[in-house]
Enzyme design. Structure first.
Site, PDB file in Angstrom:
ATOM      1  N   THR A 189      31.466  49.460  34.419  1.00 29.61           N
ATOM      2  CA  THR A 189      32.990  49.981  34.382  1.00 29.61           C
ATOM      3  C   THR A 189      33.843  48.873  34.719  1.00 29.61           C
ATOM      4  OG1 THR A 189      31.890  51.917  35.473  1.00 29.61           O
ATOM      5  CG2 THR A 189      34.324  51.249  36.050  1.00 29.61           C
ATOM      6  N   ARG A 217      28.867  65.348  34.854  1.00 30.89           N
ATOM      7  CA  ARG A 217      28.592  64.373  35.917  1.00 30.89           C
ATOM      8  C   ARG A 217      30.147  63.671  35.931  1.00 30.89           C
ATOM      9  NH1 ARG A 217      28.864  58.515  36.444  1.00 30.89           N
ATOM     10  NH2 ARG A 217      27.588  58.021  38.162  1.00 30.89           N
ATOM     11  N   GLY A 219      31.193  60.233  38.387  1.00 32.04           N
ATOM     12  CA  GLY A 219      30.912  59.297  39.277  1.00 32.04           C
ATOM     13  C   GLY A 219      32.070  58.851  40.157  1.00 32.04           C
ATOM     14  N   ASP A 220      32.087  57.666  40.972  1.00 30.37           N
ATOM     15  CA  ASP A 220      33.123  57.234  41.579  1.00 30.37           C
ATOM     16  C   ASP A 220      34.315  56.810  41.078  1.00 30.37           C
ATOM     17  OD1 ASP A 220      31.301  55.112  40.531  1.00 30.37           O
ATOM     18  OD2 ASP A 220      32.737  53.909  41.675  1.00 30.37           O
ATOM     19  N   THR A 240      32.035  49.372  41.581  1.00 31.18           N
ATOM     20  CA  THR A 240      31.067  49.383  40.209  1.00 31.18           C
ATOM     21  C   THR A 240      29.878  49.545  40.594  1.00 31.18           C
ATOM     22  OG1 THR A 240      30.697  48.332  37.969  1.00 31.18           O
ATOM     23  CG2 THR A 240      30.786  47.033  39.887  1.00 31.18           C
ATOM     24  N   GLY A 241      29.151  50.371  39.687  1.00 29.85           N
ATOM     25  CA  GLY A 241      27.893  50.577  39.955  1.00 29.85           C
ATOM     26  C   GLY A 241      27.219  51.987  40.177  1.00 29.85           C
ATOM     27  N   GLY A 243      27.713  55.415  40.766  1.00 30.60           N
ATOM     28  CA  GLY A 243      28.846  56.158  41.399  1.00 30.60           C
ATOM     29  C   GLY A 243      28.335  57.016  42.528  1.00 30.60           C
TER      30      GLY A 243
END
Ligand code: SD4
Length: 329
Positions: A189, A217, A219-220, A240-241, A243
């Site tokens: 991301t 879904r 994510g963050d 990033t990563g 979420g």
């Protein structure tokens, strides 16, 4: 740059008072003097280099930090070779590429979109949500309708190369509800944070999310406080990563709050990463990284595992920075 010196000390926090609301009894502090003067932009991962240059075109002309980060994000969203952001992104397990993005300015205004399909620039749509609606977030069909009503560019996804990969993946993964194994290749991301010539902050985060995620879904990345948080009183942070782990610690908001009580960006990022590590017994492949900058121009980042880096651009600098990390893959 990048020589990080570790100094074990909790004094900053005791001096700052109001500790009870945070849970970091042995909070370390770090000497990290990576200070940048004037306008500056930071972006996650190697694709941040080009995104920063696109953003710089805005900053150098006196444009706002928010507009600069959106311009940078749109550059990456247009990159057909990027499998984790925008048009070239990978689909969910049902074959749909659904995009998430958010923007925030230093005065606390924000907009976001989630589960947006068939629109080229979710970051720009997120900015329009902020500017043209009374809402903070639009998702799914409503977000798409809003984008169409406002003339945003449409796209057909997945693009052929991505569809081919998806079909191959699907063949190998008959059990469609088994969560995919998360690893660092699955995380790219782009989150961008900037400070403009007036000293205002702004940020943008945009992604196609976890490759082959369950339909629906989020994510963050589209969630203010998780994937991005900006406050002119303090600075900005983005993530990033994985979420799910970032959402559960309100990652970017906490990074900013830790800077508010006196932490440098790198130590604030580290503190939140350590919290993620404490709260996730199984860290196999669980990569998360944060980058941040404060009002004084200090910048930094930190990740669970090695390999996370970010791009930094100012009038004097245009480079990649390796973030510090807690452990090796
Ligand atoms: C997500 N945080 O959707 C995003 C993915 C990501 O690097 O950051 N990849 O969970």
């Amino acid at each position: 740059m990048n020589r990080r010196k570790f100094i074990k000390s909790g004094s900053l926090f005791f001096a700052a008072g109001t500790l009870s609301s945070f849970d970091f009894p042995d909070a370390p502090t770090y000497e990290f003097n990576d200070k940048v003067e004037g306008p500056v932009i930071l972006s996650t991962w190697i694709h941040g280099l080009e995104a920063n240059r696109a953003a710089w075109n805005v900053l150098a002309k006196g444009g706002s930090a928010l507009d600069a980060t959106v311009a940078g994000a749109m550059h990456t969203e247009s990159d057909l070779t990027n499998r984790s952001v925008g048009i070239g992104g990978r689909p969910d397990r049902a074959g749909h590429v659904t995009l998430d993005a958010c923007v925030m300015d230093g005065d606390g205004r924000s907009g976001s979109v989630g589960f947006l399909e068939g629109i080229a620039h979710p970051a720009a749509v997120a900015k329009a949500v902020m500017e043209k609606t009374p809402h903070a977030m639009l998702v799914g069909a409503g977000a798409k309708q809003f984008a169409l009503d406002h003339g945003f560019e449409t796209i057909k996804t997945p693009i052929p190369e991505v569809k081919k990969d998806y079909l191959a993946w699907k063949k190998e993964n008959k059990d469609l509800f088994k969560p995919p194994k998360i690893n660092h290749e699955n995380h790219d991301t782009i989150g961008l944070i900037a400070r403009d010539a007036k000293g205002n902050f702004g940020g943008t985060c945009t992604t196609s999310g976890w490759a082959y995620k369950m339909p629906g879904r989020l994510g963050d990345s589209p969630i203010i406080g998780a994937g991005l948080f900006v406050d002119n009183e303090v600075g900005a942070a983005t993530a990033t990563g994985l979420g799910e782990a970032i959402i559960r610690v309100a990652g970017s908001a906490i990074v900013v709050e830790l800077m508010r009580i006196g932490m440098k960006p790198s130590e604030a990022c580290k503190e939140v990463v350590l919290r993620i590590i404490r709260k996730n017994k199984d860290l196999t492949g669980l990569q998360c990284g944060f980058i941040a900058m404060d009002k004084e121009g200090n910048v930094g980042g930190f990740s669970v595992y090695n390999g996370f880096n970010f791009a930094l651009k100012s009038s004097l600098r245009d480079e990649m920075v390796d973030a510090d990390f807690d452990r090796k893959w």
